[in-house]
Write a protein that holds these residues in place. Structure first.
Motif, PDB file in Angstrom:
ATOM      1  N   PHE A 186       0.778  -1.205  -0.067  1.00  0.00           N
ATOM      2  CA  PHE A 186      -0.129  -0.051   0.051  1.00  0.00           C
ATOM      3  C   PHE A 186       0.898   1.181  -0.149  1.00  0.00           C
ATOM      4  CE2 PHE A 186      -1.918   3.345   2.508  1.00  0.00           C
ATOM      5  CZ  PHE A 186      -2.973   3.540   1.803  1.00  0.00           C
ATOM      6  N   SER A 187       0.641   2.123  -0.879  1.00  0.00           N
ATOM      7  CA  SER A 187       1.433   3.242  -0.732  1.00  0.00           C
ATOM      8  C   SER A 187       0.706   4.574  -0.629  1.00  0.00           C
ATOM      9  CB  SER A 187       1.829   3.788  -2.397  1.00  0.00           C
ATOM     10  OG  SER A 187       2.612   2.612  -2.812  1.00  0.00           O
ATOM     11  N   ALA A 188       1.457   5.615   0.300  1.00  0.00           N
ATOM     12  CA  ALA A 188       0.771   6.614   0.741  1.00  0.00           C
ATOM     13  C   ALA A 188       1.772   7.476   1.540  1.00  0.00           C
ATOM     14  CB  ALA A 188      -0.402   6.594   1.615  1.00  0.00           C
ATOM     15  N   THR A 200      -9.110  -7.791  11.554  1.00  0.00           N
ATOM     16  CA  THR A 200      -9.211  -7.727  10.060  1.00  0.00           C
ATOM     17  C   THR A 200      -8.399  -6.521   9.534  1.00  0.00           C
ATOM     18  OG1 THR A 200     -11.230  -6.829   9.712  1.00  0.00           O
ATOM     19  CG2 THR A 200     -11.108  -9.261   9.747  1.00  0.00           C
ATOM     20  N   TYR A 201      -7.948  -5.577  10.530  1.00  0.00           N
ATOM     21  CA  TYR A 201      -7.590  -4.275  10.117  1.00  0.00           C
ATOM     22  C   TYR A 201      -5.929  -4.308  10.541  1.00  0.00           C
ATOM     23  CZ  TYR A 201     -12.021  -2.239   9.635  1.00  0.00           C
ATOM     24  OH  TYR A 201     -13.290  -1.858   9.037  1.00  0.00           O
ATOM     25  N   ALA A 213      -6.349   2.896   8.208  1.00  0.00           N
ATOM     26  CA  ALA A 213      -6.918   1.675   8.483  1.00  0.00           C
ATOM     27  C   ALA A 213      -7.036   0.750   7.172  1.00  0.00           C
ATOM     28  CB  ALA A 213      -8.128   1.793   8.894  1.00  0.00           C
ATOM     29  N   LEU A 214      -6.088  -0.230   6.971  1.00  0.00           N
ATOM     30  CA  LEU A 214      -6.044  -0.987   5.735  1.00  0.00           C
ATOM     31  C   LEU A 214      -6.714  -2.500   5.982  1.00  0.00           C
ATOM     32  CD1 LEU A 214      -2.432  -0.324   5.120  1.00  0.00           C
ATOM     33  CD2 LEU A 214      -4.205   0.942   4.370  1.00  0.00           C
ATOM     34  N   ASP A 215      -7.177  -3.065   4.951  1.00  0.00           N
ATOM     35  CA  ASP A 215      -7.771  -4.546   5.176  1.00  0.00           C
ATOM     36  C   ASP A 215      -6.479  -5.345   5.361  1.00  0.00           C
ATOM     37  OD1 ASP A 215      -8.298  -7.226   3.757  1.00  0.00           O
ATOM     38  OD2 ASP A 215     -10.203  -6.295   4.320  1.00  0.00           O
ATOM     39  N   PHE A 216      -6.326  -6.230   6.378  1.00  0.00           N
ATOM     40  CA  PHE A 216      -5.126  -7.124   6.588  1.00  0.00           C
ATOM     41  C   PHE A 216      -5.221  -8.049   5.563  1.00  0.00           C
ATOM     42  CE2 PHE A 216      -3.642 -11.061   8.173  1.00  0.00           C
ATOM     43  CZ  PHE A 216      -2.605 -10.481   8.794  1.00  0.00           C
ATOM     44  N   ALA A 217      -5.919  -8.522   4.858  1.00  0.00           N
ATOM     45  CA  ALA A 217      -5.956  -9.545   3.770  1.00  0.00           C
ATOM     46  C   ALA A 217      -5.471  -9.022   2.555  1.00  0.00           C
ATOM     47  CB  ALA A 217      -7.201 -10.480   3.676  1.00  0.00           C
ATOM     48  N   THR A 218      -5.980  -7.678   2.144  1.00  0.00           N
ATOM     49  CA  THR A 218      -5.701  -7.336   0.734  1.00  0.00           C
ATOM     50  C   THR A 218      -4.934  -6.177   0.931  1.00  0.00           C
ATOM     51  OG1 THR A 218      -7.747  -5.992   0.587  1.00  0.00           O
ATOM     52  CG2 THR A 218      -8.066  -8.409   0.049  1.00  0.00           C
ATOM     53  N   GLY A 219      -4.873  -5.371   1.824  1.00  0.00           N
ATOM     54  CA  GLY A 219      -4.118  -4.108   1.945  1.00  0.00           C
ATOM     55  C   GLY A 219      -4.768  -2.953   1.328  1.00  0.00           C
ATOM     56  N   THR A 220      -6.141  -3.059   1.220  1.00  0.00           N
ATOM     57  CA  THR A 220      -6.910  -1.971   0.499  1.00  0.00           C
ATOM     58  C   THR A 220      -7.484  -1.097   1.555  1.00  0.00           C
ATOM     59  OG1 THR A 220      -8.817  -3.433   0.800  1.00  0.00           O
ATOM     60  CG2 THR A 220      -7.766  -3.489  -1.409  1.00  0.00           C
ATOM     61  N   LEU A 221      -7.517   0.198   1.295  1.00  0.00           N
ATOM     62  CA  LEU A 221      -7.915   1.075   2.420  1.00  0.00           C
ATOM     63  C   LEU A 221      -9.244   1.111   2.786  1.00  0.00           C
ATOM     64  CD1 LEU A 221      -6.932   3.887   3.959  1.00  0.00           C
ATOM     65  CD2 LEU A 221      -7.721   5.033   1.829  1.00  0.00           C
ATOM     66  N   LYS A 222      -9.456   0.961   4.012  1.00  0.00           N
ATOM     67  CA  LYS A 222     -10.611   0.721   4.679  1.00  0.00           C
ATOM     68  C   LYS A 222     -11.103   2.360   4.735  1.00  0.00           C
ATOM     69  CE  LYS A 222     -11.651  -3.549   4.723  1.00  0.00           C
ATOM     70  NZ  LYS A 222     -12.906  -3.965   3.754  1.00  0.00           N
TER      71      LYS A 222
END
Length: 373
Positions: A186-188, A200-201, A213-222
């Motif tokens: 994840f980039s930022a 899951t976070y 807060a990122l999704d633990f499984a996918t790294g997508t931004l929640k």
């Protein structure tokens, strides 16, 4: 008369020999008493020493001269302490402070460690300023794997659910802890704080001012929360809240379900120290020289203590007491009501955070990525 004195002298000489002979036959050869060890607190300072202190009294047990500046917090595996330095990784006897090994690898630039390592069984996961995350087996001393992250690794890795989460420059990575294979990134902004995992976070603060807060499984931004100032403080997750400090001098408590502030506490200077919490009290230090204790429910101040310099080191809880180091060169021990138990001057500015080993379990601060929360 001389003959009489000679007889008396001969009598006492004979008596002494008899007594000596009896003593030699009655007593066996002295054996060395067995060594006994107790709980220790370990801390480094800018004077390039590692200290082992008694957490009850603050008295020094032993010291080891490192000869290098150390920022990372050490870890314990078995009865050995592993200390990262800007030169190498050093293995010491945790009870005696004696060097057991210094790690070098022909095929790796194994140095420049400022990131505090994480432990996975007998494996140490450690990041370097040479852009590489390493996994080393402490039984075989072999390197399991290494991963080039393309940037300096300052934050400490966190291990959870078979993954190692860490940040390097502007990226957060998730790797398989056994193989080092990348799962996601994840980039930022930029990252110097350590991540915290809860369910899951993945929570991590950025130099762009956001708590992500990122999704633990996918790294997508929640979701994210913008403090408008750099975040160098590593977060903790406590009672459904994520708690962290910011360079805007505020300590934030965010409700992870509502994704908004539960409360905010205003200190007088930046908060780089990562908080710790116990029994609904959150503790943290600030560059305003104070060490604080707040109520986790509403953020109300319970007590504060003024040291003689800024506090960058993260506090540690153990057996109802809280320990923290200051740039005034002192380690402090308080109880939960703010009573000072002791302070010990170690003759050097304290930037790293303490750990405590009770001969069975090791207690780490939140900045290590292995806090007890």
């Amino acid at each position: 008369m001389p003959q009489r004195w000679m007889k008396i002298l001969a009598f006492f000489t004979a008596a002494t020999l008899v007594v000596s002979a009896c003593r030699k036959s009655e007593f066996s050869k002295d054996d060395k008493l067995p060594e006994t060890f107790s709980t220790s607190l370990y801390i480094t300072s800018q004077n390039q020493f590692l200290y082992a202190l008694d957490p009850r009294t603050g008295e020094k047990k032993w010291e080891y001269y490192i000869g290098k500046h150390v920022e990372a917090t050490p870890v314990i595996i078995g009865e050995s302490l592993y200390l990262p330095t800007t030169d190498t990784l050093i293995k010491l006897d945790a009870n005696r402070g004696k060097v057991q090994k210094k790690y070098w690898y022909d095929n790796a630039d194994f140095k420049s460690f400022v990131s505090s390592p994480a432990v996975d069984g007998n494996n140490i996961i450690i990041g370097s300023l040479n852009d590489t995350l390493y996994s080393v087996n402490t039984v075989s001393d072999n390197m399991n794997w290494r991963f080039n992250a393309g940037g300096d690794i300052i934050s400490s890795p966190t291990i959870s659910q078979g993954r190692v989460i860490f940040a390097a420059n502007s990226k957060v990575y998730s790797l398989d802890v056994a193989t080092g294979a990348q799962v996601w990134s994840f980039s930022a902004g930029g990252f110097t704080a350590s991540p915290a995992v809860s369910g899951t976070y993945v929570f991590i603060g950025s130099t762009d001012g956001n708590m992500y807060a990122l999704d633990f499984a996918t790294g997508t931004l929640k979701w994210n929360f913008d403090t408008k100032a750099q975040i160098q403080s590593s977060p903790i997750v406590y009672g459904g809240n994520v708690i962290f400090g910011s360079n805007n001098s505020k300590l934030y408590c965010l409700d992870t379900a509502a994704k908004k502030e539960r409360w905010v506490y205003q200190a007088a200077d930046r908060i780089v120290s990562s908080p710790t919490a116990d029994r609904n009290i959150v503790y943290f230090g600030s560059y305003d020289f104070h060490f604080y204790a707040l109520n986790v429910i509403d953020g109300q101040e319970k007590w504060k203590y003024k040291t003689d310099a800024l506090i960058k080191s993260s506090p540690l809880m153990y057996n109802g007491n809280v320990y923290v180091g200051s740039h005034d060169k002192n380690m402090y021990s308080f109880d939960s009501s703010g009573v000072l138990h002791w302070k010990h001057n170690i003759n050097g500015l304290i930037e790293s955070s303490p750990i405590i080993w009770d001969l069975q379990k090791t207690f780490y601060p939140a900045i290590s990525g292995m806090s007890q929360f």
